[in-house]
Design a protein around this motif. Structure first.
Motif, mmCIF file in Angstrom:
data_model
loop_
_atom_site.group_PDB
_atom_site.id
_atom_site.type_symbol
_atom_site.label_atom_id
_atom_site.label_comp_id
_atom_site.label_asym_id
_atom_site.label_seq_id
_atom_site.Cartn_x
_atom_site.Cartn_y
_atom_site.Cartn_z
ATOM 1 N N GLY A 124 0.004 1.696 -9.943
ATOM 2 C CA GLY A 124 -0.807 2.733 -9.306
ATOM 3 C C GLY A 124 -0.436 2.981 -7.864
ATOM 4 O O GLY A 124 -1.223 3.565 -7.108
ATOM 5 N N VAL A 125 0.771 2.587 -7.465
ATOM 6 C CA VAL A 125 1.256 2.836 -6.105
ATOM 7 C C VAL A 125 2.773 2.914 -6.165
ATOM 8 O O VAL A 125 3.415 2.164 -6.905
ATOM 9 C CB VAL A 125 0.795 1.731 -5.131
ATOM 10 N N ALA A 126 3.335 3.859 -5.412
ATOM 11 C CA ALA A 126 4.766 4.116 -5.489
ATOM 12 C C ALA A 126 5.419 3.979 -4.122
ATOM 13 O O ALA A 126 4.791 4.170 -3.079
ATOM 14 C CB ALA A 126 5.025 5.521 -6.048
ATOM 15 N N LYS A 127 6.711 3.648 -4.138
ATOM 16 C CA LYS A 127 7.504 3.655 -2.904
ATOM 17 C C LYS A 127 7.589 5.074 -2.366
ATOM 18 O O LYS A 127 7.599 6.023 -3.164
ATOM 19 C CB LYS A 127 8.924 3.138 -3.196
ATOM 20 N N PRO A 128 7.600 5.241 -1.055
ATOM 21 C CA PRO A 128 7.748 4.222 -0.005
ATOM 22 C C PRO A 128 6.449 3.646 0.542
ATOM 23 O O PRO A 128 6.465 3.052 1.623
ATOM 24 C CB PRO A 128 8.481 5.011 1.084
ATOM 25 N N ASP A 129 5.338 3.819 -0.158
ATOM 26 C CA ASP A 129 4.071 3.255 0.308
ATOM 27 C C ASP A 129 4.229 1.748 0.527
ATOM 28 O O ASP A 129 4.685 1.035 -0.369
ATOM 29 C CB ASP A 129 2.985 3.516 -0.744
ATOM 30 N N PRO A 130 3.865 1.242 1.706
ATOM 31 C CA PRO A 130 4.004 -0.206 1.950
ATOM 32 C C PRO A 130 3.207 -1.055 0.974
ATOM 33 O O PRO A 130 3.563 -2.213 0.736
ATOM 34 C CB PRO A 130 3.505 -0.376 3.395
ATOM 35 N N ASP A 131 2.145 -0.479 0.385
ATOM 36 C CA ASP A 131 1.360 -1.249 -0.585
ATOM 37 C C ASP A 131 2.183 -1.608 -1.816
ATOM 38 O O ASP A 131 1.898 -2.607 -2.485
ATOM 39 C CB ASP A 131 0.119 -0.463 -1.016
ATOM 40 N N PHE A 132 3.200 -0.797 -2.119
ATOM 41 C CA PHE A 132 4.094 -1.134 -3.231
ATOM 42 C C PHE A 132 4.786 -2.464 -2.949
ATOM 43 O O PHE A 132 4.854 -3.348 -3.815
ATOM 44 C CB PHE A 132 5.133 -0.028 -3.429
ATOM 45 N N PHE A 133 5.274 -2.616 -1.734
ATOM 46 C CA PHE A 133 5.999 -3.838 -1.384
ATOM 47 C C PHE A 133 5.051 -5.018 -1.176
ATOM 48 O O PHE A 133 5.440 -6.167 -1.408
ATOM 49 C CB PHE A 133 6.883 -3.581 -0.169
ATOM 50 N N GLU A 134 3.827 -4.744 -0.777
ATOM 51 C CA GLU A 134 2.827 -5.819 -0.741
ATOM 52 C C GLU A 134 2.562 -6.318 -2.156
ATOM 53 O O GLU A 134 2.358 -7.523 -2.378
ATOM 54 C CB GLU A 134 1.527 -5.305 -0.108
ATOM 55 N N ARG A 135 2.602 -5.392 -3.104
ATOM 56 C CA ARG A 135 2.425 -5.786 -4.515
ATOM 57 C C ARG A 135 3.619 -6.617 -4.982
ATOM 58 O O ARG A 135 3.456 -7.574 -5.741
ATOM 59 C CB ARG A 135 2.265 -4.533 -5.364
ATOM 60 N N VAL A 136 4.805 -6.251 -4.531
ATOM 61 C CA VAL A 136 5.994 -7.050 -4.848
ATOM 62 C C VAL A 136 5.796 -8.493 -4.381
ATOM 63 O O VAL A 136 6.089 -9.448 -5.117
ATOM 64 C CB VAL A 136 7.256 -6.442 -4.177
#
Length: 235
Positions: free
Chosen positions: A152-164
């Motif tokens: 439910g979140v896509a790059k380049p949103d930083p939340d994507f990388f927080e999910r990573v």
């Protein structure tokens, strides 16, 4: 956390040792990092009834302008509702599809070598939920496979990388994110503290690899390059 020491120059004539986290986890983007996008764009060209070369050229044009690659479809059909159009394609039996022929040849051996060397290997990219299922069905040598639609979140949103970070369970500085897109992969991953590697592959990876504002920790041309590179750098 395992660390390594590197000498860095501080004030004139003074060198200090700075500790850097050892990389333990490698996360890969999907499109044009692991898989070719040929089938994806060919399917759209056929659906919109235009020559495949025309759509490829338009994708290249919007990439060169730093735009979203989906803008190529909007140039062909202004005002297109991509979500509705995808649903129509599904109903027409033109569902999204991936198999081994869509993988670059170095993907399986490259990922397997990293796992054999003791690295955790994960896959996380801007893909549909269906693509996630198709990728998992390929039985890649990876500890997990996740997509933006599933999160439910896509790059380049930083939340994507927080999910990573949460999914891998690793410290940010011990994660290496490998992707082909400077704006979607390299810049936002660095902002949340991940290490980064740009693969010169696909239109973005070739076009923007040597731009002065693109500063990944490493560049590679093939997945086969990654393990020797990490070993030689002590990362």
């Amino acid at each position: 956390m395992r660390t390594r020491g590197v000498l860095v120059k501080g004030r004139p004539g003074v060198w200090t040792r700075r500790l850097l986290a050892m990389i333990t986890t490698i996360v890969f983007d999907v499109g044009e990092t692991l898989t070719r996008d040929d089938r994806h764009w060919g399917r759209w060209a056929d659906w919109l009834d235009i020559p495949r070369h025309t759509l490829s050229a338009l994708v290249g044009a919007v990439v060169a302008q730093g735009r979203d690659n989906a803008d190529a479809l909007r140039l062909i059909r202004p005002g297109i509702d991509l979500r509705a159009e995808r649903a129509e394609m599904e109903r027409a039996g033109l569902s999204e599809f991936l198999d081994d022929s869509d993988l670059y040849e170095d993907v399986r051996p490259g990922l397997a070598a990293l796992r054999d060397a003791g690295y955790a290997v994960h896959v996380a990219g801007n893909q549909t939920a269906r693509a996630g299922g198709l990728l998992r069905a390929l039985d890649l040598p990876a500890d997990s496979i996740s997509t933006s639609a599933e999160w439910g979140v896509a790059k380049p949103d930083p939340d994507f990388f927080e999910r990573v970070i949460r999914v891998t369970g690793a410290a940010p500085a011990s994660i290496l994110y490998v992707g082909d897109h400077p704006a979607n992969d390299i810049v936002p991953a660095k902002r949340v503290g991940l290490r980064t590697c740009l693969i010169r592959r696909g239109p973005w990876g070739h076009l923007w690899a040597d731009e002065p504002d693109v500063t990944p920790d490493w560049h590679i041309d093939s997945h086969h390059d990654l393990l020797p590179l990490l070993a030689s750098s002590g990362a």
